[in-house]
Design a protein around this motif. Structure first.
Motif, PDB file in Angstrom:
ATOM      1  N   THR A  32       2.981   3.102 -11.227  1.00 32.93           N
ATOM      2  CA  THR A  32       3.933   2.826 -10.158  1.00 32.93           C
ATOM      3  C   THR A  32       4.717   1.564 -10.483  1.00 32.93           C
ATOM      4  OG1 THR A  32       2.004   2.035  -8.863  1.00 32.93           O
ATOM      5  CG2 THR A  32       2.902   4.201  -8.312  1.00 32.93           C
ATOM      6  N   ASP A  71       5.689   7.157 -11.651  1.00 33.32           N
ATOM      7  CA  ASP A  71       5.428   7.324 -10.222  1.00 33.32           C
ATOM      8  C   ASP A  71       6.166   6.290  -9.362  1.00 33.32           C
ATOM      9  OD1 ASP A  71       3.803   9.581 -10.244  1.00 33.32           O
ATOM     10  OD2 ASP A  71       2.000   8.417 -10.688  1.00 33.32           O
ATOM     11  N   ASP A  72       7.061   5.547  -9.979  1.00 34.06           N
ATOM     12  CA  ASP A  72       7.908   4.593  -9.248  1.00 34.06           C
ATOM     13  C   ASP A  72       9.267   5.268  -9.049  1.00 34.06           C
ATOM     14  OD1 ASP A  72       8.881   2.358  -8.007  1.00 34.06           O
ATOM     15  OD2 ASP A  72       9.024   1.145  -9.819  1.00 34.06           O
ATOM     16  N   ASP A  73       9.296   6.229  -8.163  1.00 33.99           N
ATOM     17  CA  ASP A  73      10.449   7.132  -8.051  1.00 33.99           C
ATOM     18  C   ASP A  73      11.785   6.421  -7.849  1.00 33.99           C
ATOM     19  OD1 ASP A  73      11.448   9.953  -7.818  1.00 33.99           O
ATOM     20  OD2 ASP A  73      12.026   9.210  -5.829  1.00 33.99           O
ATOM     21  N   SER A  83       0.813  -1.223   0.000  1.00 33.35           N
ATOM     22  CA  SER A  83       0.000   0.000   0.000  1.00 33.35           C
ATOM     23  C   SER A  83       0.844   1.269   0.000  1.00 33.35           C
ATOM     24  CB  SER A  83      -0.928   0.007   1.221  1.00 33.35           C
ATOM     25  OG  SER A  83      -0.171  -0.002   2.430  1.00 33.35           O
ATOM     26  N   GLY A  84       2.154   1.142  -0.194  1.00 39.96           N
ATOM     27  CA  GLY A  84       3.040   2.295  -0.174  1.00 39.96           C
ATOM     28  C   GLY A  84       2.979   3.117  -1.451  1.00 39.96           C
ATOM     29  N   PRO A  85       3.760   4.187  -1.505  1.00 34.80           N
ATOM     30  CA  PRO A  85       3.707   5.106  -2.656  1.00 34.80           C
ATOM     31  C   PRO A  85       4.116   4.492  -3.975  1.00 34.80           C
ATOM     32  CG  PRO A  85       5.538   5.657  -1.179  1.00 34.80           C
ATOM     33  CD  PRO A  85       4.683   4.679  -0.453  1.00 34.80           C
ATOM     34  N   THR A  86       4.933   3.430  -3.957  1.00 31.13           N
ATOM     35  CA  THR A  86       5.343   2.809  -5.224  1.00 31.13           C
ATOM     36  C   THR A  86       4.358   1.741  -5.696  1.00 31.13           C
ATOM     37  OG1 THR A  86       6.716   1.119  -4.137  1.00 31.13           O
ATOM     38  CG2 THR A  86       7.786   3.215  -4.697  1.00 31.13           C
ATOM     39  N   ARG A  87       3.239   1.585  -4.972  1.00 27.99           N
ATOM     40  CA  ARG A  87       2.215   0.596  -5.345  1.00 27.99           C
ATOM     41  C   ARG A  87       0.834   1.220  -5.521  1.00 27.99           C
ATOM     42  NH1 ARG A  87       4.414  -4.654  -6.355  1.00 27.99           N
ATOM     43  NH2 ARG A  87       6.265  -4.864  -5.038  1.00 27.99           N
ATOM     44  N   ARG A  88       0.662   2.465  -5.129  1.00 30.08           N
ATOM     45  CA  ARG A  88      -0.681   3.029  -4.947  1.00 30.08           C
ATOM     46  C   ARG A  88      -1.510   3.065  -6.226  1.00 30.08           C
ATOM     47  NH1 ARG A  88      -0.675   8.666  -6.185  1.00 30.08           N
ATOM     48  NH2 ARG A  88       1.398   9.417  -6.781  1.00 30.08           N
ATOM     49  N   ARG A  89      -0.893   3.265  -7.387  1.00 28.06           N
ATOM     50  CA  ARG A  89      -1.669   3.408  -8.617  1.00 28.06           C
ATOM     51  C   ARG A  89      -2.403   2.116  -8.989  1.00 28.06           C
ATOM     52  NH1 ARG A  89      -2.428   8.727  -9.475  1.00 28.06           N
ATOM     53  NH2 ARG A  89      -0.467   9.868  -9.761  1.00 28.06           N
TER      54      ARG A  89
END
Length: 278
Positions: free
Chosen positions: A249, A222-224, A157-163
């Motif tokens: 992501t 978005d996968d920084d 559920s983190g920022p690299t998975r949210r999309r």
């Protein structure tokens, strides 16, 4: 069940279709089932091979951490290809599988038609690496104490998975169920033996320079953590092409399967038709 034998370890594997072979290598959070939408489309023109890495049932789960490493993962790919009688293949890997695909390309140039490296680079940024290592160690502890389902609630559920969940709630839920079904021991030892020990993308520059086959690099914008490593690979691999997917992501093939299939098919068509890897 069909298994390939790699230095005494049984690896579950499937093959579908005919034509030039493609081997798909899954990410840490996934398994061979993550490539289903690619196999259904690409097996119309190619022989598609998938497998579960060691530590991911129904593949064997060795209980010794020394049975897990980046180079062992590379040799497992070679073993699966030999099991299927394949001398040379297009190699496609995501995240952990992308690292493995890159290292396979460096170690086994004689077995390559091309490489697609997708979503690779987490843990490579020197400024973020200490935190990556600490987070990975903490995740191992939680896996072994609380199990995979508990870990998945935060890890997925983190920022690299949210999309993924934003675009495809059903697909994201299925992915989470697959993650929860994995072996906690296998995932923990994979983390300890591979992620915590492997060289970063930046450490592999010398090997990249020797890659002679065409390479496709894919990352979500978005996968920084993977963006700078993607640019680094583009600049250091002689024949590299870079595709950045918008509003995407980490799991690019699951988030945007139609776009991923189209980009990969276009790349493979250019390699197959021009004989670039021969």
């Amino acid at each position: 069940m069909p298994f390939a034998l790699s230095n005494g370890i049984n690896l579950y594997t499937e093959a579908t279709g005919t034509g030039e072979p493609i081997i798909f290598i899954h990410e840490f959070a996934g398994d061979h089932r993550d490539w289903e939408l690619q196999v259904r489309r690409l097996s119309r023109s190619h022989r598609c091979i998938t497998f579960n890495a060691r530590g991911y049932p129904p593949s064997d789960v060795p209980e010794d951490v020394e049975q897990y490493s980046q180079q062992i993962a590379v040799e497992d790919i070679a073993a699966v290809l030999r099991h299927h009688g394949v001398e040379r293949a297009h190699v496609v890997g995501l995240s952990m599988g992308g690292y493995a695909a890159l290292n396979f390309g460096i170690s086994h140039p004689e077995m390559l038609l091309s490489i697609a490296i997708c979503g690779a680079g987490h843990g490579s940024d020197p400024a973020r690496r200490p935190q990556f290592l600490d987070d990975s160690k903490a995740m191992v502890t939680k896996m072994l104490s609380d199990g995979m389902e508990a870990v998945g609630k935060t890890y997925l559920s983190g920022p690299t998975r949210r999309r993924f969940a934003e675009k495809d709630a059903r697909g994201a839920a299925e992915f989470a169920d697959r993650f929860a079904s994995h072996s906690a021991l296998g995932a923990a030892l994979t983390t300890r033996g591979c992620q915590l020990r492997r060289k970063t993308i930046y450490d592999l520059a010398a090997g990249m320079a020797d890659i002679k086959v065409p390479v496709l690099i894919v990352a979500g914008d978005d996968d920084d953590p993977c963006l700078d490593p993607a640019l680094f690979m583009k600049r250091n691999i002689p024949d590299a092409r870079l595709a950045i997917f918008p509003r995407t992501t980490h799991s690019v093939n699951l988030e945007e399967p139609e776009l991923f299939n189209r980009v990969l098919l276009d790349f493979l068509a250019s390699v197959d038709s021009n004989g670039e890897a021969r």
